[in-house]
Structures are given as structure tokens and as C-alpha cells.
Design an enzyme around this catalytic site. Structure first.
Site, short mmCIF file in Angstrom:
data_model
loop_
_atom_site.label_atom_id
_atom_site.label_comp_id
_atom_site.label_asym_id
_atom_site.label_seq_id
_atom_site.Cartn_x
_atom_site.Cartn_y
_atom_site.Cartn_z
N ASP A 177 42.09 6.68 -43.39
CA ASP A 177 43.25 7.72 -42.88
C ASP A 177 44.28 7.88 -43.72
O ASP A 177 44.51 6.79 -44.52
CB ASP A 177 43.40 7.17 -41.30
CG ASP A 177 42.54 7.53 -40.46
OD1 ASP A 177 41.65 8.46 -40.55
OD2 ASP A 177 42.49 7.00 -39.24
N ARG A 202 35.70 6.64 -45.62
CA ARG A 202 37.08 7.32 -45.84
C ARG A 202 38.15 6.27 -45.10
O ARG A 202 37.78 5.23 -44.53
CB ARG A 202 37.07 8.55 -44.91
CG ARG A 202 36.16 9.47 -45.58
CD ARG A 202 35.93 10.64 -44.39
NE ARG A 202 34.80 11.50 -45.07
CZ ARG A 202 34.31 12.65 -44.30
NH1 ARG A 202 35.07 13.23 -42.99
NH2 ARG A 202 33.53 13.45 -44.87
N ARG A 249 42.19 -0.28 -36.07
CA ARG A 249 43.51 -0.12 -35.41
C ARG A 249 43.74 -0.33 -34.19
O ARG A 249 44.67 -0.90 -33.32
CB ARG A 249 44.04 1.33 -36.09
CG ARG A 249 44.52 1.31 -37.37
CD ARG A 249 44.49 2.55 -38.01
NE ARG A 249 45.76 3.33 -37.36
CZ ARG A 249 46.00 4.53 -37.41
NH1 ARG A 249 45.28 5.14 -38.29
NH2 ARG A 249 47.03 5.09 -36.97
#
Lengths: 250, 250
Positions: free
Chosen positions: A54, A52, A203
Site C-alpha cells: 500500500d 503489492r 495493519r
């Protein structure tokens, strides 16, 4: 009835979507891809992706698969990408659609992933990069960042570099096989590869390395950050819009 | 009262504007820059630019100047760019503001300009480039394009490569000093330099060269296109969104 399975490689600008995953209100990239496939295949196939992304994160190499009845196979595979793209908005493009063996699985068969993160490092942001790079005004110490990146390489418990989603992680051990930092003009590119990544791990790595580059952490602190196994020990999460899922390896 | 003159270097994403020039409805980039300056300088200085850009065209190096009364000089020059940017939307950034001599003129003193044009050459568009590159699906013959570019170099009457705006051009002789084509992956970059350019000249050069690359024109036809001095002789205008005013030379 026999089933036919296809592999998809999908690129998208994440700015307009709430991430990859389908959402009831239809704002996931997956919603759009499935809606386009439903125009071509009446059975309305579900798309299974390698991972997936974000909200706001981009992709050039998101990989997925779907399955149709062999009776539905009306479009020649060479024309399929064109046909699907005709039903997609221009911020989502199917780069490749091709038939794969019946047991191919986009997620379980993936052997690794590459993410890239872009930082614009200069006093004034380049407005042509503003939706795809994080603006960091202070001059970064690339040598320190590269040394810190080297200390993240390899097999570690990355619990300090992931965001808790209310679940206690049983296993946070991952192997980071590449963490390279390139600079061209004011554009700094982070290239990260590994078999698997924890939630928001890329991140957090980039955010921490940028803070090393700003002098907020020393390179020596990386080891203790990993040891703490506590999110509070590492640096900030870099914003979503600088991140691109670049490639999935099989 | 003595006047102080400042030079500006401005970058912008042209997608949200009807070109550089101020418009009564406020949709030119110049409107925004002047509005930001008016917040800092009560006299509301007018900005004089080196050139204009069409609707949708981007800039990294638009250059301009403005003048204020020396009594208005409250902000130290080193802080001026930050102060102006605070009043600008994030798709326009002032890269540099610095004091210049009283008779500096952004347009009359310019000795040349560099434009760059981006083409994405592949069957499927990269959605992360879609607002800043022209999608050309057919594989381009770069060798032919470079040869044709070479034939455009130098001093010519470029009447065939400009769009008539209802005025008869007295002088369409211009000198193209650089017309280079680079390729990196699927991204093709055209770099054009000259003392001055006619209206839509860069877009007509790129459109024509792309059509050479697609086999629609031969490289030999460039000479006759120039000779015709007729817009109908050259190729299409490449779309605005691939073009960037890269730099103004002084």
C-alpha cells in the site's frame, strides 16, 4: 528466441510512492523499477512482483521477476544490480538481480512472506524514527499483547481483519505461522509470517494488538473477533508507515 | 523578580536544518525551539545549549537551558514538554523539560558528551537508512578499525583531527574516553565519548577509522597522524548525516 528470466530483490522507502503497483501518473515503485530496466533492456520488460504494498508501506525484501530476450543480455549478471541502481532514485535500491530458471514466478512460487511493523512506545516520539514507526504514547502491556498474538496464530477465517475493497471475499481463511512481539528500549517490533495475507491484514492485526496493549480489548476478545467475521469486530488499522515487507520465502 | 530556570533535552532530525545554532534566516534548530518557547513565555527566552551541531547532524540528547520570570510560570512542569512540542515541527521533539537550580548551565556544567555514528557497510545501501547512515560499500576490517580506535583513546593533541575554521587553535588537547565500534548485520555503530570534542573531530575520527578498515591506512599510522598535528595527516571527514549527538553528561 529464448528468453532469460531474472529474479529481483528490491528495497524501498515507501514514503515517496503511492504503493508498489504501477500507476498511470507514474507514482508507483514499479514504475521506477521498470523505467530503470528499460534503460538497460530496449524491450522494456514488465516486472511481476510477489505482492503489492500500500501507499506509504516500505520494503526490504520485495521480490519480483522479469524476462528479456537472450540477445539483450549484454550486462554480466554480477554487474546488473549496480547498473539498475544507477538509474533508480536513492529511495529505491535493487539488492539482488540474478538469473533464475525460465519458469520461476515471483508470485506463484512464493511459499510465504514476513512483514515487520515498528511502534515507538513512549510519551515523546523519536524524530529519527518518525517516518518508519507508529507513535503510541500510552504504555503498552506486552504480556497481554503476546497472549493475544498467540490466539491469532494458526489457521482462521481472518475476514474480521481485512478491509473490504467492495468485493465479497469468497475465501478469507489464512494461516498465520508467526506473530512475535519484540521490545528493545522504546521500539516494539511485530514479526508476522504466513503463506498469504489478506488486504491490510497486517495493519489490522497490529492495530488490534496495540489496542489490547492499551487495555481497550481483552485477550479473550480475540476469539470472538475471529468468529464474527466482520471488520467492525476487530481494532483499528495501524498506519502504513510502520510496516515493512521484510522478506518473501521460496 | 526571581527567575526560574529549566533544562531541556531535545531530539531532532538534522536533515531539514542548517545545524543547531540560530540563523538570521531561521533555518537553525534553535530558531524553532525558541519560537515554540515564545508561544508559551511572552518574554521570549533564549536557549543556551551544551554544544552546537553542524548542518545535517542529528541529535537525540541535545541539552540546553532557558530562563523565565517566575510570573510566567503558568504551565505545570509535567505538561511543559507536551506544550512545547505542540508548537514544534515533527522533526524536532523536546524529550524532557524540567526545573533546575538557578545556576545550572547546559554548557559549563556538562562533564562530557556521547556521539554515535552509523555506517551501512554493504554493496547496496539500505534505503530505509539512507538519511541516517553513511554508505560504505567496501567490506571493512573491523579488527583493524578497533585496534586503530584503541590508539586514539586517551589524552592527545587532536589538531590533525579537526577542521580549521580560520582560527589558530591554542589548545587542541582533548581526552577521548570511549571509542567503541559495534556491528549488527550491515550496520556499524561508532560510540565516542569525551569531555569535549574539537570542530568536526568525530567525523574525522570516523572517516579515518573507515579508511583504516578499507586498508588505506595501517593501524600503526594513527600514532604518526596524532604527532603531525596537521589536518592533512588524518583521513577524510565522514559525512554529517551519519552523526548523532546521543547524550550530554552532567
Amino acid at each position: 528466441m529464448a528468453m532469460l528470466r531474472f529474479k529481483l530483490i528490491i528495497a524501498y522507502d515507501g514514503a515517496g510512492y503511492h504503493g508498489w503497483q504501477s500507476r498511470p501518473e507514474g507514482t508507483g515503485v514499479q514504475n521506477r523499477v521498470e523505467a530503470a530496466l528499460a534503460r538497460l533492456f530496449p524491450s522494456g520488460p514488465t516486472v511481476e512482483s510477489a505482492s503489492r504494498t500500500d501507499s506509504g508501506v516500505h520494503a526490504l525484501g520485495m521480490t519480483a521477476h522479469f524476462e528479456v530476450d537472450d540477445g539483450e543480455d549484454a550486462i554480466p549478471p554480477a554487474k546488473l544490480a549496480l547498473a539498475v541502481n544507477a538509474f533508480l532514485p536513492d529511495d529505491i535500491r535493487v539488492r539482488v538481480v540474478r538469473p533464475v530458471r525460465e519458469d520461476f514466478h515471483a508470485r506463484f512460487d512464493a511459499s510465504g512472506k514476513q512483514y515487520r511493523y515498528h511502534v515507538w512506545n513512549g510519551p515523546v516520539m523519536n524524530p529519527l524514527r518518525r517516518t518508519q514507526a507508529w507513535h503510541v504514547a500510552r504504555e503498552l502491556d506486552l504480556d497481554a499483547m503476546r497472549e493475544a498474538a498467540g490466539r491469532l496464530l494458526g489457521r482462521h477465517d481472518f475476514r474480521s481483519f481485512t478491509t473490504n475493497r467492495g468485493v465479497v471475499l469468497e475465501d478469507a481463511v489464512r494461516t498465520l505461522t508467526r506473530c512475535e512481539i519484540r521490545k528493545q528500549g522504546r521500539l516494539v517490533t511485530f514479526i508476522m509470517e504466513g503463506e498469504g495475507f489478506l488486504y491490510k491484514m497486517c495493519r489490522c492485526i497490529v492495530g488490534t494488538l496495540v489496542q489490547v496493549g492499551e487495555g481497550k480489548f481483552s485477550t479473550a476478545e480475540i476469539a470472538s473477533m475471529l468468529e464474527c467475521r466482520d471488520r467492525a469486530a476487530a481494532g483499528v488499522n495501524a498506519p502504513a508507515h510502520g510496516l515493512v515487507l521484510w522478506k518473501v520465502f521460496y
